[in-house]
Design an enzyme around this catalytic site. Structure first.
Site, short mmCIF file in Angstrom:
data_model
loop_
_atom_site.label_atom_id
_atom_site.label_comp_id
_atom_site.label_asym_id
_atom_site.label_seq_id
_atom_site.Cartn_x
_atom_site.Cartn_y
_atom_site.Cartn_z
CG ASN A 1 -0.03 -6.71 4.17
OD1 ASN A 1 0.27 -5.85 3.36
ND2 ASN A 1 1.24 -6.58 5.20
CD GLU B 1 -2.80 1.25 2.26
OE1 GLU B 1 -2.90 0.46 3.00
OE2 GLU B 1 -3.74 2.12 2.21
CG HIS C 1 -7.58 -1.97 8.07
ND1 HIS C 1 -8.31 -1.03 7.30
CD2 HIS C 1 -6.42 -1.08 8.26
CE1 HIS C 1 -7.72 0.37 7.66
NE2 HIS C 1 -6.54 0.23 8.12
CG HIS D 1 -5.76 0.63 12.63
ND1 HIS D 1 -6.81 1.99 12.73
CD2 HIS D 1 -5.44 0.69 11.69
CE1 HIS D 1 -6.63 2.38 11.47
NE2 HIS D 1 -5.95 1.76 10.54
CD GLU D 2 -2.62 -1.60 10.84
OE1 GLU D 2 -3.07 -1.97 9.74
OE2 GLU D 2 -2.25 -0.55 11.12
CB ALA E 1 0.98 -1.99 11.68
CG MET E 2 0.47 -3.19 5.25
SD MET E 2 -0.55 -1.68 4.47
CE MET E 2 -1.77 -2.69 3.53
N1 B3K Z 1 -3.08 1.06 5.66
C1 B3K Z 1 -1.83 1.17 6.38
C2 B3K Z 1 -1.10 2.54 5.97
C3 B3K Z 1 -0.47 2.40 4.43
C4 B3K Z 1 0.42 3.89 4.14
C5 B3K Z 1 0.94 3.78 2.90
N2 B3K Z 1 1.98 4.80 2.64
C6 B3K Z 1 -1.75 1.29 7.77
C7 B3K Z 1 -3.10 1.69 8.38
O1 B3K Z 1 -3.67 2.57 8.29
O2 B3K Z 1 -3.60 0.63 8.90
ZN ZN Z 2 -5.46 1.93 8.93
#
Ligand code: B3K
Ligand code: ZN
Length: 898
Positions: free
Chosen positions: A269, A125, A305, A301-302, A266-267
């Site tokens: 995925n 992302e 998502h 949060h992650e 964090a991300m």
């Molecule tokens: N979605 C990612 C953030 C990505 C940032 C890219 N530059 C983390 C988050 O908001 O949960």
């Molecule tokens: Zn987020």
């Protein structure tokens, strides 16, 4: 990225559906650090929803093209260029196989596939997938993925990707493989792989419907003892999403992996969240109470998502707040529920206050500068620059307003309908709003303005009491004041503002509320007024005495409230308001007012003085044992220097610092006995506990210590801080003690003690990078003196053997801490801070544009400062503008200078 050509602007209005769709992706990786071969086999077809394109245009960056095949046959019509691959005359429905090579070791941008600490990681992302393979790298192209990873078994014993593990085994020449399948369609930005020497803490749990789930937290072997809290946070997140929103984990396994080189927190995925170590690793010796809370919030949060972002994703990047605003709201509610359950309003308020403080300090400032943009931006040059406080935090406030209007149950109904309609789709902010509206039978058309208008709304309040009629009129007027030009263009009309209000009687108790036209008073003593016009008057009837209004309770909308409270009224609200948020707010207003008056005097060199009544109001909070320690700590913490400077007609960081220090010293000296008493009373002896209560005691005790360190004679505080440092069994107590010693040393003395603690800290934690980050940050944010400006310390630390510009956490700990969290030193009159800033932005631009662009933003409010500072800030910006190459940094500095 060319040096001269202006990078193109991407506009929301130009959205068009993709000409082709990709249904399945089979990726094969031969993982070699400097030459990874990627074979990508896709099922491609024309999009029936789009006009017919002559050719297929795939995105690709920093890739070496090897070959293309269509339906198994070599394909000659493929043309690779700097930004992708063009394929001429492709069939309508076909299998496309592409082979390319990338260089993960050379990838210092930390976007795409890269190597960190000898292991492989990805970050896709927003647009990193195109640095791994050629693709339609946009979120409205959703496919199912199978991923085969091949690598040396000795060097990369663990091979992970999204979804479920299908198969693994050995290959010739000491290599091995693993094959993963993600059964859910997803956009390319949610792809991930990890390969390396890692170990996991594992737990097996049952989901709400009784299915077995495997949870793993993967880290480097020496960090395994710091994973328990992240695992507990994950388990709590899973339970919470089931209970509050009826949303279950949809995969058999859920993995979190920690990496120390990472651009952000964090991300999310799918099934394989990748985290900055900062938001995973914790034990009492290495992590503070704030770190523990942040880990819980980010893990939540992650995880959240998985539904808000992954199952339902964004159609295009302008819709980013669809997933980010909503998911921030969800993580805020999660943390509030964890701290106080659904009903402990005081504990929930603590979380609310912390969130609002961040919003006001950072998002309001963003709205006031050249980067001001709506929650749903209209255009961007580099999307990574739009992961902003506006998209995240203001976006979350917009979601919160729906809940304020419809209640938790109404909000839940809206969420249920949103998933029913859009599961598996890539949608827009409008789709979310429509689901909320339809589920609650409400027209939310006007609410669209919250997504399209930038700038912070101002609500002015006028009140009028008619004793004869027993009526109380509250007139609300809304506007934007003098908005930044970037915001002004977007402002079209009044917003729908849920304005929560209470009326307080002479005895401090809430009065019953009955609006004109109603037959009886409502059960609740807080009412949410639906304020939708430019000006509106609400009339309360049967008001037996002239009340004091408690405005915008619990901060029910992201606006600035203007009302002329007297000092006595604010002190009264601070003592009595039944709304804990507004109690805190009254104290902040009182302090802000005093501090701004003092700063204005300091700017002209006039002598400073503080009224005894203000000291008395603070003393009451400090000694009021009916208030929770965490609330007292928040109420006694003065507004930050950055926030105060932002409120001045001309920002003057030196004057703000002088004023704030004057008040801190005054409060320290005048209330010395009380601070000492609080310090003793709120110690937390015995084993460390990470509970909110224990953290509250520590916070209040440590606030007392930092005030005591301001005493004219700090000998006693230095003794206490040294003793606390030596005896600490946790990082909260140890780091606050060190900070207190450093600050006392700058102001009054005790530098031997400070140096001793600083050296001890380094030696003790030399092997803990996250703690060494704190060591750098504490020094970068310390108070300076004329004899010892902090810039000298920072410059020296830049050549410390442990400093490394390529590691974002380390760069942030020293450079960002100084440039963004030490305003009085950064904004030194001689411009030394700005010269340093320019050098670092330029250096980072060549290594990691995303991180460089974040740092570049430290000067964006330059026009609001005093003339001398303004001039040298402009010079620094111009220097950067003339030297940087990335479109990330160029967008920021060009907007700032425009
Ligand atoms: N979605 C990612 C953030 C990505 C940032 C890219 N530059 C983390 C988050 O908001 O949960
Ligand atoms: Zn987020």
């Amino acid at each position: 990225m060319a040096d001269t050509a202006t990078p193109p602007v991407i506009r929301r209005a130009d959205y068009a559906p993709p000409a082709f769709l990709i249904d399945t992706v089979a990726l094969e990786f031969d993982l070699i650090p400097d030459r990874t071969v990627v074979r990508n086999t896709m099922r491609v077809r024309r999009n029936p929803q789009a006009s017919r394109a002559a050719r297929l245009e795939l995105m690709g960056e920093q890739l070496e093209f090897v070959s293309a095949a269509v339906d198994g046959q070599p394909f000659a019509g493929a043309h690779a260029h700097e930004h992708g691959l063009l394929l001429d005359n492709v069939p309508d429905d076909f299998e496309l196989t592409l082979t390319s090579i990338c260089d993960p070791v050379a990838n210092t941008t930390l976007s795409g596939l890269y190597v960190s600490g000898g292991n492989f990681f990805t970050q896709c992302e927003a647009e990193g997938f195109r640095r791994i393979t050629y693709f339609l790298d946009r979120p409205d192209v959703m496919a199912t993925y199978t991923v085969t990873l091949r690598a040396s078994k000795a060097d990369y014993p663990v091979l992970l990707s999204n979804g479920n593990l299908l198969e693994e085994g050995d290959l010739p020449d000491g290599r091995h493989f693993a094959r993963w399948e993600d059964p859910f369609r997803k956009p390319s930005y949610l792809f991930a792989l990890v390969a390396g020497k890692l170990v996991a803490l594992e737990e097996r749990v049952k989901s709400g419907s009784g299915k077995d789930k495997l949870l793993q937290v993967w880290v480097e072997p020496h960090d395994l003892d710091k994973t328990r809290h992240a695992m507990d946070s994950l388990i709590h997140s899973i339970r919470w999403d089931e209970e509050r929103f009826g949303l279950e984990l949809d995969l058999d396994r859920f993995m979190i992996v920690a990496v120390s080189d990472f651009n952000m927190g964090a991300m999310e995925n799918k099934g394989l969240n990748i985290f900055n170590t900062k938001y995973v690793l914790a034990n009492p010796e290495t992590a503070t109470d704030t770190d523990f809370a942040n880990i819980e919030a980010v893990v939540g949060h992650e995880y959240f998502h998985n539904w808000t972002g992954n199952r339902v994703t964004c159609r295009d990047w302008f819709q980013l707040s669809l997933k980010e605003g909503l998911t921030v709201f969800r993580d805020q509610e999660f943390s509030a529920d964890m701290a106080g359950g659904a009903s402990d309003e005081a504990a929930r308020a603590t979380k609310r206050i912390e969130d609002v403080r961040v919003l006001r300090q950072m998002q309001f400032a963003e709205d006031a500068g050249p980067m001001a943009h709506p929650v749903r931006p209209e255009s961007y040059v580099e999307i990574n620059n739009f992961y902003t406080m506006t998209v995240y935090e203001k976006g979350s406030e917009v979601v919160r307003m729906y809940q304020t209007l419809f209640g938790r149950d109404g909000f839940r109904k809206g969420m249920d309908l949103y998933f029913k309609r859009h599961d598996g789709q890539a949608v827009t902010c409008d789709d979310f709003r429509h689901a909320l509206a339809d589920a609650n039978g409400r027209d939310l058309a006007q609410f669209e303005r919250w997504y399209s208008q930038a700038g912070t709304p101002r609500v002015s309040v006028r009140t009028q009491y008619d004793a004869a009629q027993q009526q109380y009129n509250v007139t609300l007027t809304q506007g934007y004041g003098e908005a930044a030009p970037a915001a002004r263009e977007t402002q079209k009309g009044p917003l729908p503002i849920p304005f929560a209000i209470g009326l307080i009687g002479k005895d401090g108790a809430d009065l019953p509320l009955q609006l004109q036209g109603e037959t009886a008073a409502s059960a609740s003593t807080t009412r949410v007024l639906e304020f939708t016009q430019a000006e509106q008057t609400f009339t309360f009837v049967n008001v037996a005495q002239e009340p004091l209004p408690s405005l915008l309770r619990n901060f029910s909308a992201p606006v600035i409230v203007e009302y002329d409270y007297s000092e006595e009224e604010l002190a009264f609200l601070l003592a009595h308001d039944s709304d804990p948020f507004n109690r805190w707010e009254a104290g902040q207003r009182l302090a802000t007012r005093e501090l701004l008056t003092l700063a204005a005097r300091a700017a002209t060199g006039a002598p400073l003085q503080l009224d005894d009544s203000v000291v008395a109001a603070f003393a009451r909070v400090l000694t009021d044992e009916s208030l929770s320690p965490s609330f007292r700590e928040l109420a006694l913490m003065l507004p930050s220097e950055a926030y105060l400077a932002e409120q001045m007609p001309e920002s003057n960081p030196a004057a703000v610092h002088a004023a704030r220090q004057f008040v801190r010293k005054r409060l320290a000296n005048a209330l010395k006995g009380d601070w000492l008493k609080v310090y003793e009373q709120h110690r937390t002896p015995g084993e460390y506990e990470a509970t909110p209560e224990a953290a509250g005691h520590r916070a209040l005790k440590n606030l007392a210590l930092t005030y005591l360190a301001e005493l004219d004679d700090p000998a006693e505080a230095v003794r206490l801080a040294s003793a606390q440092y030596d005896a600490a069994n946790n990082m909260t107590d140890r780091s606050v003690a060190l900070a207190a010693l450093l600050n006392a040393a700058a102001a009054n003395g005790g530098s031997a003690e400070a140096q001793k603690a600083l050296d001890d800290f380094y030696q003790r934690f030399e092997k803990e990078p996250l703690v060494i980050d704190k060591w750098f940050a504490l020094q970068a944010t310390q108070r300076g003196s004329a004899q010892r400006p902090v810039i000298d310390v920072v410059r020296k630390l830049m050549s410390h053997p442990a400093f490394n510009l390529k590691n974002p956490n380390r760069a942030r700990s020293l450079i960002f801490s100084f440039c963004a969290a030490n305003p009085a030193q950064f904004h030194a009159e001689d411009g030394s801070g700005y010269a340093f800033w320019a050098d670092q932005v330029i250096a980072l631009d060549a290594i990691n544009p995303q991180v460089a662009a974040r740092l570049a933003r430290s000067l964006e409010l330059w026009r609001r400062f005093t003339p001398t500072l303004r001039d040298s800030m402009r010079a620094a910006l111009e220097k950067v503008a003339s030297q940087v190459k990335s479109r990330d940094v160029r967008e920021i500095v060009e907007k700032a200078l425009a």
